[in-house]
Design a protein around this motif. Structure first.
Motif, PDB file in Angstrom:
ATOM      1  N   THR A  13       0.843  -1.205   0.000  1.00  0.00           N
ATOM      2  CA  THR A  13       0.000   0.000   0.000  1.00  0.00           C
ATOM      3  C   THR A  13       0.876   1.253   0.000  1.00  0.00           C
ATOM      4  O   THR A  13       0.647   2.203  -0.775  1.00  0.00           O
ATOM      5  CB  THR A  13      -0.937   0.024   1.224  1.00  0.00           C
ATOM      6  N   ALA A  14       1.910   1.210   0.836  1.00  0.00           N
ATOM      7  CA  ALA A  14       2.833   2.359   0.912  1.00  0.00           C
ATOM      8  C   ALA A  14       3.498   2.599  -0.436  1.00  0.00           C
ATOM      9  O   ALA A  14       3.687   3.739  -0.874  1.00  0.00           O
ATOM     10  CB  ALA A  14       3.885   2.106   1.995  1.00  0.00           C
ATOM     11  N   HIS A  15       3.882   1.468  -1.094  1.00  0.00           N
ATOM     12  CA  HIS A  15       4.547   1.593  -2.395  1.00  0.00           C
ATOM     13  C   HIS A  15       3.636   2.275  -3.407  1.00  0.00           C
ATOM     14  O   HIS A  15       4.054   3.208  -4.114  1.00  0.00           O
ATOM     15  CB  HIS A  15       4.945   0.199  -2.895  1.00  0.00           C
ATOM     16  N   PHE A  16       2.409   1.840  -3.474  1.00  0.00           N
ATOM     17  CA  PHE A  16       1.476   2.417  -4.441  1.00  0.00           C
ATOM     18  C   PHE A  16       1.141   3.869  -4.095  1.00  0.00           C
ATOM     19  O   PHE A  16       0.997   4.720  -4.983  1.00  0.00           O
ATOM     20  CB  PHE A  16       0.179   1.581  -4.526  1.00  0.00           C
ATOM     21  N   GLU A  17       1.060   4.130  -2.829  1.00  0.00           N
ATOM     22  CA  GLU A  17       0.791   5.506  -2.392  1.00  0.00           C
ATOM     23  C   GLU A  17       1.918   6.423  -2.849  1.00  0.00           C
ATOM     24  O   GLU A  17       1.693   7.522  -3.363  1.00  0.00           O
ATOM     25  CB  GLU A  17       0.689   5.575  -0.862  1.00  0.00           C
ATOM     26  N   ASP A  18       3.156   5.953  -2.628  1.00  0.00           N
ATOM     27  CA  ASP A  18       4.321   6.750  -3.035  1.00  0.00           C
ATOM     28  C   ASP A  18       4.316   6.969  -4.539  1.00  0.00           C
ATOM     29  O   ASP A  18       4.661   8.063  -5.022  1.00  0.00           O
ATOM     30  CB  ASP A  18       5.626   6.034  -2.625  1.00  0.00           C
ATOM     31  N   ALA A  19       3.929   5.915  -5.247  1.00  0.00           N
ATOM     32  CA  ALA A  19       3.941   6.018  -6.719  1.00  0.00           C
ATOM     33  C   ALA A  19       2.887   7.013  -7.215  1.00  0.00           C
ATOM     34  O   ALA A  19       3.066   7.657  -8.252  1.00  0.00           O
ATOM     35  CB  ALA A  19       3.720   4.638  -7.329  1.00  0.00           C
ATOM     36  N   LEU A  20       1.777   7.164  -6.476  1.00  0.00           N
ATOM     37  CA  LEU A  20       0.683   8.011  -6.945  1.00  0.00           C
ATOM     38  C   LEU A  20       0.623   9.344  -6.201  1.00  0.00           C
ATOM     39  O   LEU A  20      -0.314  10.113  -6.392  1.00  0.00           O
ATOM     40  CB  LEU A  20      -0.656   7.275  -6.742  1.00  0.00           C
ATOM     41  N   ARG A  21       1.629   9.562  -5.399  1.00  0.00           N
ATOM     42  CA  ARG A  21       1.617  10.751  -4.530  1.00  0.00           C
ATOM     43  C   ARG A  21       1.469  12.049  -5.311  1.00  0.00           C
ATOM     44  O   ARG A  21       0.765  12.956  -4.920  1.00  0.00           O
ATOM     45  CB  ARG A  21       2.886  10.779  -3.690  1.00  0.00           C
ATOM     46  N   HIS A  22       2.217  12.087  -6.405  1.00  0.00           N
ATOM     47  CA  HIS A  22       2.269  13.363  -7.128  1.00  0.00           C
ATOM     48  C   HIS A  22       1.171  13.498  -8.164  1.00  0.00           C
ATOM     49  O   HIS A  22       1.188  14.413  -8.976  1.00  0.00           O
ATOM     50  CB  HIS A  22       3.649  13.502  -7.808  1.00  0.00           C
ATOM     51  N   THR A  23       0.234  12.621  -8.157  1.00  0.00           N
ATOM     52  CA  THR A  23      -0.853  12.686  -9.136  1.00  0.00           C
ATOM     53  C   THR A  23      -2.147  13.020  -8.407  1.00  0.00           C
ATOM     54  O   THR A  23      -2.615  12.250  -7.578  1.00  0.00           O
ATOM     55  CB  THR A  23      -1.013  11.339  -9.852  1.00  0.00           C
ATOM     56  N   ALA A  24      -2.706  14.152  -8.741  1.00  0.00           N
ATOM     57  CA  ALA A  24      -3.928  14.582  -8.052  1.00  0.00           C
ATOM     58  C   ALA A  24      -5.157  14.136  -8.819  1.00  0.00           C
ATOM     59  O   ALA A  24      -6.166  13.727  -8.258  1.00  0.00           O
ATOM     60  CB  ALA A  24      -3.944  16.098  -7.870  1.00  0.00           C
ATOM     61  N   ASP A  25      -5.013  14.201 -10.117  1.00  0.00           N
ATOM     62  CA  ASP A  25      -6.169  13.905 -10.963  1.00  0.00           C
ATOM     63  C   ASP A  25      -6.534  12.432 -10.876  1.00  0.00           C
ATOM     64  O   ASP A  25      -5.682  11.550 -11.055  1.00  0.00           O
ATOM     65  CB  ASP A  25      -5.814  14.287 -12.418  1.00  0.00           C
TER      66      ASP A  25
END
Lengths: 555, 115
Positions: free
Chosen positions: A38-50
C-alpha cells in the motif's frame, strides 16, 4: 481488505487484496506485506492529483507488478525463507506431530477395519492326511462309536458309598501309581460291589471296544461341530474322553481278572488296551497321540503287573510273549509336525487379514476370542494386537520353529541333547511375547511330546525284554546274562535303545533277578535309582533318578 | 529498455545491494533509485522487487525495519548488512570480470566502444 484511507484507486486496493488473499500465510505477515505494498502504491501516486490520471498510472503499476498468483507465490516464498531457525524448528515439529497423529488415526482405522479371508480348507487337508488307504471295512471307528454309545456312566447319586463317589474310585485307575489307588481287593465290600456292578453294566461296551481294537486302523474324520468356520483349533475331539472312559472299564476288568486269578483274561484285556492305544496314537493331533500313549502304556503296565505274580506257567508266558510280538514299531514312523504346522497356519488365516503391509495384520476381535483374553486383560490384548508381527513375519517365525522341531523329531532326546538342539521353550524365550504372541500362546510343547513318544517306545520294548527274560528264565532256569542273549534266542526282534543314552537299555543281574532301566531325562546313570516324583525324571530338582522298568517300583 | 528476464534475474540482487550500500531505503524509493542510477535503463519489475528483497533478507544480506514518520504511513526500510557488503564486493568483482570477458568475445571495448 486493503486500507483505503490513503485513497488508492479501487483497482489497486482490490489488486493488493487479491495478493494478500492468495498469499495464504500468517495474519501478521500478510498485514505487513499489505502495508508495504500500500505504501509503495501511495508513493507512486503521490504526485498525481487527478483521479483519471491516477487510474491510468494505477493500471500501469499493476501491469508492472504482474500476475497476482505469481506475485503472491513469490512473496510467500520469500517470507517463508525469512523465518527464524526457532520458527522453522517449531513448525517442523508441529507438522511432524500432526502428521504422526493423522497417520496414527489412519492406522487405527485401517487396523480395525480389516477382516480375515480364510481361503484354504485345512480341515479337509487334515482329514486327507489322516486317512488311511485301507478299506472302510477295516476302520475301527464305527465300532468304537457303538462302544461309546452304550457306555454306562457311574451313578454318583448313590449315597451309600459315604466317603467317596463311585466315579472318583473309578477315576483313580487313571492315576494308578498314586498312593490313593486301591485295587479291588483293597476296597471295602460295598465299594467293590458297586464297582463290579458298574463293570457288569459296561460289558457290552467293553466287548465292542475289544472288537474294534482288532481292526486294522482307526479313522474318524475331524469336524468342527457347530462352529461356523472350519478352524482347526475348533476341531472337536469329543471322542477322546469317552474312549478313555471305556479304557478304564478295561483296566478295572484286568483288576477283576487278577482278583479271580484269571491270568489269561487279564492278559487279553491288556492287549486290548495296547491295541486301542496304538489306534489312537496313530491319529494326527497331539492330544490324540498323548491319549493313545496313555491307554497303551496302561496295557503294558498291566502286563508287567501280571508278571510280578510268582509262578506263571510257561504257557502263560508264551501266550504273553506271542501277544506282545504282534506289535511292531511302525507306528513311530510318522510325521509329527505336519498336522500341528497345518493347525497353526490355519489359525493364522483366521486371525490375520490377507494383504497390506507385512502381508496382513492381526484382527482384534478374532484374536481376542481365540486367545481367550479375559476382561481384565483388555490392555494386554490391545498391546498384543498393535505390537504383533505381520502375517508374513509370523508365518516365517513359526515355520522356522516347526522346521527346527522337524529336525528334533528325527532325533532321540539324547541326540538332541548332545547337539544342543533347542527346546520350544528355549526357542521362544528369546522372542518377544507381544510380537509373536500367537506363537507363544498356540504352539504346543512339541518337544515334550516327542519325549513322551520316545518314552512310549522304550516302555513297549522294555516290556518285551521283561517278558522275554521271564520266558527264558522259565525255559533255562536262569535269567539271561544280557539282552543280546534274548535277541540271539529270537525272543526279541531288536535290542531296545535307550532314548536318553542312545545305547541299549541298562540290564543288570541282581540278587532278586534283574533290573532294567533307562537313564531318564537327566541323561545320567543313577544305577537304577527310582525317581520318586517323576518316573522318567523331570527337570531341575526333579531330574535325578532313572526310569526303572523292572522290578516294578513301589507305588 | 526491456531486457530479457533471465538477464535481469542474475543482475537484480547485486544491483539492489549496490544501491542499498549508499544508504537505507524503502521499497518505492529503492526502485526509483535503481531506475535513476541506471539512466532509466534498468527498470526492475515491481513484482520482482519485493520478493527479491525478502529473499535477500532471508539470506541475511539485508535487514528491514519498520519506521513511522509523523503523519505519514509506516514504511519498511531496507539496509545492507556486513554480510551483504561482503557479498556485494565479491559479486561486483565477478561482474567486472564477466563484463570484460563478454566484451572480448563481442570484440568491443568494455566501456562500449569498438575494439
Amino acid at each position: 481488505m486493503a486500507d483505503n484511507s490513503s485513497n488508492l484507486p479501487p483497482s489497486i486496493s482490490e489488486y493488493i487484496d487479491q495478493i494478500i488473499k492468495k498469499m495464504r500465510y500468517r495474519k501478521k505477515i500478510r498485514r505487513e506485506v499489505e502495508e508495504e505494498l500500500t505504501a509503495h502504491f501511495e508513493d507512486a501516486l503521490r504526485h498525481t492529483a487527478d483521479m483519471e490520471e491516477k487510474m491510468k498510472i494505477a493500471g500501469e503499476l499493476i501491469n508492472e507488478f504482474g500476475d497476482v498468483e505469481t506475485l503472491a507465490k513469490l512473496i510467500r516464498r520469500g517470507k517463508k525463507r525469512c523465518r527464524t531457525l526457532f520458527q522453522k524448528i517449531n513448525l517442523l515439529l508441529g507438522q511432524s506431530i500432526c502428521a504422526a497423529f493423522i497417520l496414527c488415526i489412519v492406522y487405527i482405522v485401517w487396523f480395525f477395519m480389516g477382516k480375515p479371508t480364510p481361503s484354504v480348507d485345512y480341515l479337509a487337508r487334515l482329514n486327507e492326511l489322516n486317512k488311511s488307504q485301507i478299506s472302510q471295512q477295516d476302520n475301527a471307528w464305527p465300532i468304537y462309536q457303538q462302544a461309546i454309545d452304550v457306555y454306562v456312566k457311574p451313578d454318583d447319586a448313590d449315597e451309600d458309598l459315604n466317603d467317596e463317589k463311585l466315579s472318583t474310585i473309578i477315576d483313580r485307575m487313571k492315576k494308578r501309581d498314586t498312593e490313593k489307588f486301591k485295587s479291588l481287593t483293597q476296597l471295602s465290600a460295598d465299594k467293590r460291589q458297586r464297582l463290579l456292578e458298574w463293570l457288569k453294566a459296561n460289558q457290552e461296551s467293553w466287548q465292542l471296544y475289544k472288537l474294534a481294537s482288532g481292526k486294522e486302523y482307526l479313522y474318524k474324520p475331524y469336524n468342527c461341530g457347530d462352529n461356523e468356520d472350519n478352524m482347526l483349533i475348533g476341531v472337536m475331539l469329543t471322542h477322546i474322553a469317552p474312549l478313555r472312559d471305556v479304557a478304564v472299564v478295561g483296566m478295572w476288568n484286568i483288576e477283576k481278572h487278577l482278583m479271580e486269578d484269571n491270568i489269561k483274561a487279564a492278559v487279553e484285556e491288556s492287549m486290548v488296551l495296547i491295541r486301542v492305544g496304538r489306534h489312537v496314537f496313530r491319529q494326527i493331533t497331539l492330544i490324540e497321540s498323548l491319549v493313545g500313549i496313555s491307554i497303551s502304556t496302561s496295557g503294558y503296565s498291566s502286563i508287567l503287573r501280571i508278571l510280578e505274580r510268582q509262578d506263571l506257567h510257561i504257557d502263560t508266558l508264551n501266550f504273553i510273549h506271542s501277544q506282545l510280538s504282534q506289535f511292531d514299531n511302525s507306528i513311530f514312523d510318522k510325521n509329527w509336525i505336519e498336522g500341528e504346522r497345518m493347525m497353526f497356519i490355519d489359525a493364522v488365516q483366521y486371525v490375520f487379514t490377507d494383504g497390506g503391509p507385512g502381508g496382513g495384520h492381526i484382527v482384534h476381535s478374532m484374536y481376542s476370542d481365540l486367545a481367550n483374553f479375559s476382561d481384565d486383560e483388555e490392555l494386554i490384548s490391545m498391546a498384543t494386537i498393535f505390537l504383533h508381527a505381520g502375517r508374513r513375519e509370523t508365518l516365517r517365525k513359526a515355520n522356522e520353529i516347526y522346521d527346527n522341531l522337524e529336525q528334533f523329531s528325527t532325533m532321540t532326546p539324547y541326540e538332541a541333547h548332545v547337539n544342543n538342539i533347542k527346546s520350544i521353550d528355549e526357542l521362544l524365550s528369546g522372542e518377544s511375547f507381544y510380537r509373536y504372541n500367537l506363537i507363544h500362546v498356540f504352539m504346543p510343547p512339541l518337544d515334550r511330546v516327542m519325549h513322551r513318544v520316545h518314552q512310549y517306545k522304550a516302555t513297549k520294548q522294555a516290556a518285551e525284554v521283561i517278558v522275554a527274560s521271564h520266558l527264558l528264565k522259565k525255559q533255562n532256569g536262569s535269567w539271561p546274562q544280557d539282552i543280546n542273549q534274548l535277541k540271539d534266542r529270537g525272543l526279541i526282534k531288536e535290542i531296545p535303545i535307550d532314548p536318553y543314552s542312545d545305547k541299549p537299555l541298562v540290564y543288570k543281574i541282581t540278587d532278586s533277578g534283574f533290573t532294567l532301566y533307562s537313564l531318564g531325562q537327566d541323561f545320567e546313570d543313577d544305577g537304577g535309582k527310582v525317581n520318586d516324583k517323576e518316573p522318567w525324571g523331570g527337570r531341575g530338582e526333579e531330574a535325578d533318578g532313572d526310569r526303572v522298568f523292572w522290578p516294578l517300583p513301589e507305588p | 529498455m526491456k531486457f530479457e528476464s533471465q538477464l535481469l534475474k542474475g543482475v537484480a540482487p547485486v544491483v539492489v545491494l549496490e544501491v542499498l550500500s549508499d544508504g537505507r531505503m524503502y521499497g518505492y524509493e529503492l526502485s526509483e533509485a535503481i531506475q535513476r542510477r541506471s539512466g532509466n535503463v534498468l527498470n526492475l519489475g515491481r513484482g520482482t522487487l519485493y520478493p527479491l528483497l525478502y529473499n535477500l533478507e532471508s539470506k541475511g544480506l539485508v535487514k528491514a525495519e519498520w519506521e513511522e514518520n509523523e503523519g505519514k504511513r509506516k514504511r519498511r526500510y531496507y539496509s545492507i548488512t556486513s554480510k551483504g557488503k561482503d557479498q556485494l564486493s565479491k559479486q561486483k568483482d565477478q561482474w567486472i570480470q564477466l563484463q570484460q570477458a563478454v566484451a572480448t568475445i563481442f570484440g568491443i571495448d568494455p566501456i562500449g566502444l569498438p575494439a
